[in-house]
Write an enzyme that holds these catalytic residues in place. Structure first.
Site, PDB file in Angstrom:
ATOM      1  N   LYS A  29       0.848  -1.206   0.000  1.00  0.00           N
ATOM      2  CA  LYS A  29       0.000   0.000   0.000  1.00  0.00           C
ATOM      3  C   LYS A  29       0.874   1.243   0.000  1.00  0.00           C
ATOM      4  O   LYS A  29       0.661   2.174  -0.775  1.00  0.00           O
ATOM      5  CB  LYS A  29      -0.883   0.019   1.240  1.00  0.00           C
ATOM      6  CG  LYS A  29      -1.492   1.388   1.568  1.00  0.00           C
ATOM      7  CD  LYS A  29      -2.446   1.392   2.733  1.00  0.00           C
ATOM      8  CE  LYS A  29      -1.789   1.713   4.015  1.00  0.00           C
ATOM      9  NZ  LYS A  29      -1.566   3.154   4.287  1.00  0.00           N
ATOM     10  N   ASN A  30       1.914   1.244   0.866  1.00  0.00           N
ATOM     11  CA  ASN A  30       2.710   2.457   1.036  1.00  0.00           C
ATOM     12  C   ASN A  30       3.775   2.637  -0.025  1.00  0.00           C
ATOM     13  O   ASN A  30       4.607   3.531   0.067  1.00  0.00           O
ATOM     14  CB  ASN A  30       3.308   2.493   2.446  1.00  0.00           C
ATOM     15  CG  ASN A  30       2.222   2.631   3.488  1.00  0.00           C
ATOM     16  OD1 ASN A  30       1.083   2.998   3.152  1.00  0.00           O
ATOM     17  ND2 ASN A  30       2.533   2.308   4.721  1.00  0.00           N
ATOM     18  N   ARG A 101      -3.744   9.848   3.319  1.00  0.00           N
ATOM     19  CA  ARG A 101      -2.511  10.599   3.557  1.00  0.00           C
ATOM     20  C   ARG A 101      -1.661  10.641   2.299  1.00  0.00           C
ATOM     21  O   ARG A 101      -1.021  11.626   1.992  1.00  0.00           O
ATOM     22  CB  ARG A 101      -1.734   9.915   4.696  1.00  0.00           C
ATOM     23  CG  ARG A 101      -0.355  10.448   4.960  1.00  0.00           C
ATOM     24  CD  ARG A 101      -0.380  11.717   5.737  1.00  0.00           C
ATOM     25  NE  ARG A 101       0.966  12.226   5.995  1.00  0.00           N
ATOM     26  CZ  ARG A 101       1.173  13.401   6.601  1.00  0.00           C
ATOM     27  NH1 ARG A 101       0.164  14.136   6.981  1.00  0.00           N
ATOM     28  NH2 ARG A 101       2.398  13.835   6.811  1.00  0.00           N
ATOM     29  N   ASP A 125      -5.010   7.945   8.466  1.00  0.00           N
ATOM     30  CA  ASP A 125      -5.219   7.444   9.828  1.00  0.00           C
ATOM     31  C   ASP A 125      -5.085   8.556  10.862  1.00  0.00           C
ATOM     32  O   ASP A 125      -4.203   9.399  10.764  1.00  0.00           O
ATOM     33  CB  ASP A 125      -4.151   6.384  10.145  1.00  0.00           C
ATOM     34  CG  ASP A 125      -4.458   5.083   9.438  1.00  0.00           C
ATOM     35  OD1 ASP A 125      -3.508   4.343   9.142  1.00  0.00           O
ATOM     36  OD2 ASP A 125      -5.638   4.838   9.164  1.00  0.00           O
ATOM     37  N   ASP A 314       4.126   0.497  11.948  1.00  0.00           N
ATOM     38  CA  ASP A 314       2.925  -0.115  11.380  1.00  0.00           C
ATOM     39  C   ASP A 314       2.734  -1.560  11.815  1.00  0.00           C
ATOM     40  O   ASP A 314       1.704  -2.156  11.497  1.00  0.00           O
ATOM     41  CB  ASP A 314       2.953  -0.049   9.842  1.00  0.00           C
ATOM     42  CG  ASP A 314       2.857   1.371   9.358  1.00  0.00           C
ATOM     43  OD1 ASP A 314       3.132   1.612   8.167  1.00  0.00           O
ATOM     44  OD2 ASP A 314       2.521   2.257  10.169  1.00  0.00           O
ATOM     45  N   VAL A 336       7.235   7.089  16.711  1.00  0.00           N
ATOM     46  CA  VAL A 336       6.956   7.723  15.420  1.00  0.00           C
ATOM     47  C   VAL A 336       5.682   8.545  15.439  1.00  0.00           C
ATOM     48  O   VAL A 336       5.639   9.678  14.979  1.00  0.00           O
ATOM     49  CB  VAL A 336       6.899   6.649  14.304  1.00  0.00           C
ATOM     50  CG1 VAL A 336       6.585   7.289  12.955  1.00  0.00           C
ATOM     51  CG2 VAL A 336       8.233   5.898  14.229  1.00  0.00           C
TER      52      VAL A 336
END
Ligand code: EPZ
Length: 433
Positions: A29-30, A101, A125, A314, A336
C-alpha cells in the site's frame, strides 16, 4: 460507544485454533500510492503491476483523475495504467485528497511539473498530528512559495532549483515528495536525514528507470541531479512487508504455521528477530518466510518503533497483541506517532494488562483475552483487533472495517483460508467476503 450502524460492515471473529497455510503477498500500500503519484512527472504511460486490491488505490486513482491523469485500473489483474492527458489542473478533488494521507505525494510532482499545486490538507489514519511542514519547508528551499489558506495550501514555483535539505525527522512522505520534486528541478538536490523505508528505495529505482538521476538510494543522504523530462515506465509494485508481518505475527500468536511468499526478508529484519526472540521459529528461504510457534509459552520482548531500519510503527499494534500472550513483562515504545497507543484501550477491554507511561506501554502476560466490540480506529489497529479476536474467548466484533479495507487485500478470505473463524457481516459482501 454508539452501537454499530446497521449499514456498517463488521468483522466477527471467534477464537479458535492455529492459523496454518500459505499467503502470497500483495503489492505494498505504502509503495503503490506513491508510484501512482509519480505518473504526474512522466511524458508517457506508467504501467504498474502487482497492484494490491485495497480501497486506497481507487481513491488515489480519483485524486489523479482529478488532475488530468487517465487511470486504467484492473483490480483482478492487479494492474494500473496511468497517463497524463491534461496537465492544466492544479487542484485535486478535495473529497479524495482528504481521505488518504498518500494524496500528499502529488504535491512535489505537481509543483515540479506544472509549477503549482493547490491542496487541501491530506487525510488518513488519525494517529497523530501528521503535519506536512517538512514537505513544505523542503519545497520552499527549492524555490517554491507556500500560502496557507482556510482550505489548505497553495504551493507555486516557476522552476524548482536544487537545494541542500536536511530533514528534522526522516519523514517517509517528505522524503518521497522532495525526491520526486527534485527529479525535474534545475541542478542538484541533496536530501540529508532522508527516510530509508524500502518503499522509498523502490520509488527511487522506478524514477531512475524513467530517466531520473538519483544516487544514495536506500541511504540517509539522497542526491538528485535534475533532468528536463521523465518518460513512462512499466514497474512491479514491491511486496507489502507490513502485510507480511501481520500474518507472521498471527502465526506465532495462534500457535500455528504460516508461510509467506514473495516477501523480501531483508525488509523485515527486526520484526523477524523479535518474533524469534519471543520464541517463534523463523525460517527464511529466498523470498519465502515461514513462522511457527516454536515454544509452548511465548517469551516477553521489548519493541521500540523507529524509522527504518528500526522496528516499523505499522507493526506495533499487531506486536502488542502478541505480547499480551508472552509469559512476563514486555515493553513497547512508540517513537513515530504520538497517538498510536489509542489501540491499547481496545486491548484492555479484552482483558489485556497494559500500562501506558508516555511513549512506553508495559505489558504483563500472559493474559486470557475475552471477546469485545472494538472500533477499527485505523488500518493497523483494525487488523490487530482481528488478531486479538483470534486468541480471545467468545466473539470479537471489529467495527469500521473500511479502515482494514484500506490496507489489507482480501483480509477475511485469506484469514479464513488459514483456518481463522472470521466473517464479514453487514455490507452485502458474502459472509466469507
Ligand atoms: C508513512 O506515513 C506511511 N503512510 C505510514 O503508514 C507509516 O506509519 C509512516 O510512513 C512511518 O513509516 C504512507 O506511506 C501512506 P512520516 P507518513 O512522514 O509519510 C511527522 C499505515 O498504517 N511529520 O514518516 O505520513 C508525523 O506527524 C500508515 O500504512 C511531521 O511532523 O509518515 C509523524 O509523527 C500509517 N511533519 C512522523 O513525522 C511532516 O512534514 C512520521 O511521519 C511529516 C511528518
Amino acid at each position: 460507544m454508539t452501537p454499530p450502524d446497521a449499514h456498517d460492515p463488521v468483522l466477527r471473529v471467534r477464537g479458535g485454533g492455529p492459523l496454518e497455510g500459505t499467503i502470497r503477498l500483495s503489492g505494498a500500500k505504502n509503495s503503490v500510492l506513491k508510484l501512482m503519484a509519480a505518473s504526474l512527472l512522466a511524458d508517457g504511460a506508467v504501467d504498474l503491476s502487482e497492484v494490491p486490491s485495497i480501497s486506497d488505490v481507487p481513491v488515489m486513482g480519483a485524486v489523479l483523475e482529478g488532475l488530468g491523469v487517465a487511470v486504467t485500473h484492473d483490480v483482478d489483474a492487479g494492474t494500473c495504467r496511468l497517463e497524463v492527458h491534461d496537465d492544466r489542473t492544479l487542484r485535486p478533488p478535495r473529497d479524495a485528497v482528504t481521505r488518504i494521507r498518500a494524496s500528499v505525494a502529488c504535491l512535489g510532482p505537481l509543483v515540479a511539473r506544472r509549477g503549482a499545486a493547490e491542496f487541501a490538507l491530506p487525510g488518513g489514519d488519525r494517529i497523530g498530528a501528521r503535519s506536512i511542514d517538512l514537505h513544505l519547508d523542503g519545497l520552499t528551499a527549492m524555490g517554491a512559495t507556500v500560502e496557507h489558506g482556510d482550505d489548505g495550501v497553495v504551493v507555486r514555483s516557476q522552476r524548482l532549483h536544487g537545494a541542500r535539505i536536511t530533514l528534522d525527522f526522516p519523514s517517509v512522505g517528505a522524503t518521497e515528495n522532495l525526491v520526486m520534486a527534485a527529479t525535474l528541478a534545475q541542478g542538484r538536490t541533496v536530501i540529508e536525514n532522508a527516510a530509508r523505508e524500502p518503499e522509498i528505495a523502490d520509488l527511487c529505482r522506478m524514477l531512475v528507470a524513467m530517466g531520473a538521476r538519483i544516487s544514495g538510494i536506500g541511504t540517509p543522504t539522497i542526491m538528485v541531479e535534475g533532468v528536463e523530462r521523465l518518460q513512462g515506465v512499466a514497474w512491479e509494485t514491491c511486496p507489502d512487508r507490513i502485510e507480511a508481518g501481520t500474518y507472521l505475527v498471527a502465526a506465532a500468536l495462534t500457535g500455528g504455521r504460516v508461510r509467506v511468499e514473495r516477501v523480501r526478508p531483508d525488509d523485515l529484519t527486526l520484526p523477524l528477530r523479535k518474533l524469534a526472540d519471543a520464541g517463534a521459529s523463523v525460517d527464511v528461504e529466498g523470498d519465502t518466510v515461514t513462522v511457527e510457534r516454536g515454544v509452548a509459552e511465548l517469551r516477553p520482548v521489548d519493541v521500540v518503533t523507529l524509522p527504518y531500519p528500526g522496528f516499523p510503527t505499522d507493526l506495533q499494534p499487531q506486536m502488542m497483541v502478541l505480547l499480551t500472550q508472552a509469559d512476563g513483562m514486555s515493553r513497547c515504545t512508540e517513537n513515530v506517532f504520538e497517538s498510536r497507543f489509542s489501540f491499547v484501550e481496545q486491548l484492555r477491554r479484552m482483558g489485556a494488562d497494559i500500562d501506558v507511561d508516555g511513549h512506553h506501554a508495559h505489558l504483563s502476560g500472559p493474559t486470557r483475552l475475552h471477546g469485545a466490540t472494538l472500533d477499527g480506529l485505523d488500518v493497523r489497529a483494525g487488523a490487530a483487533g482481528v488478531l486479538a479476536g483470534l486468541v480471545a474467548e467468545g466473539e470479537t466484533v471489529v467495527r469500521d472495517v473500511h479502515h482494514i479495507d484500506r490496507g489489507y487485500a482480501d483480509f477475511v478470505p485469506r484469514l479464513r483460508a488459514l483456518g481463522a473463524d472470521v466473517v464479514r457481516d453487514g455490507d452485502g459482501a458474502d459472509a466469507d467476503g
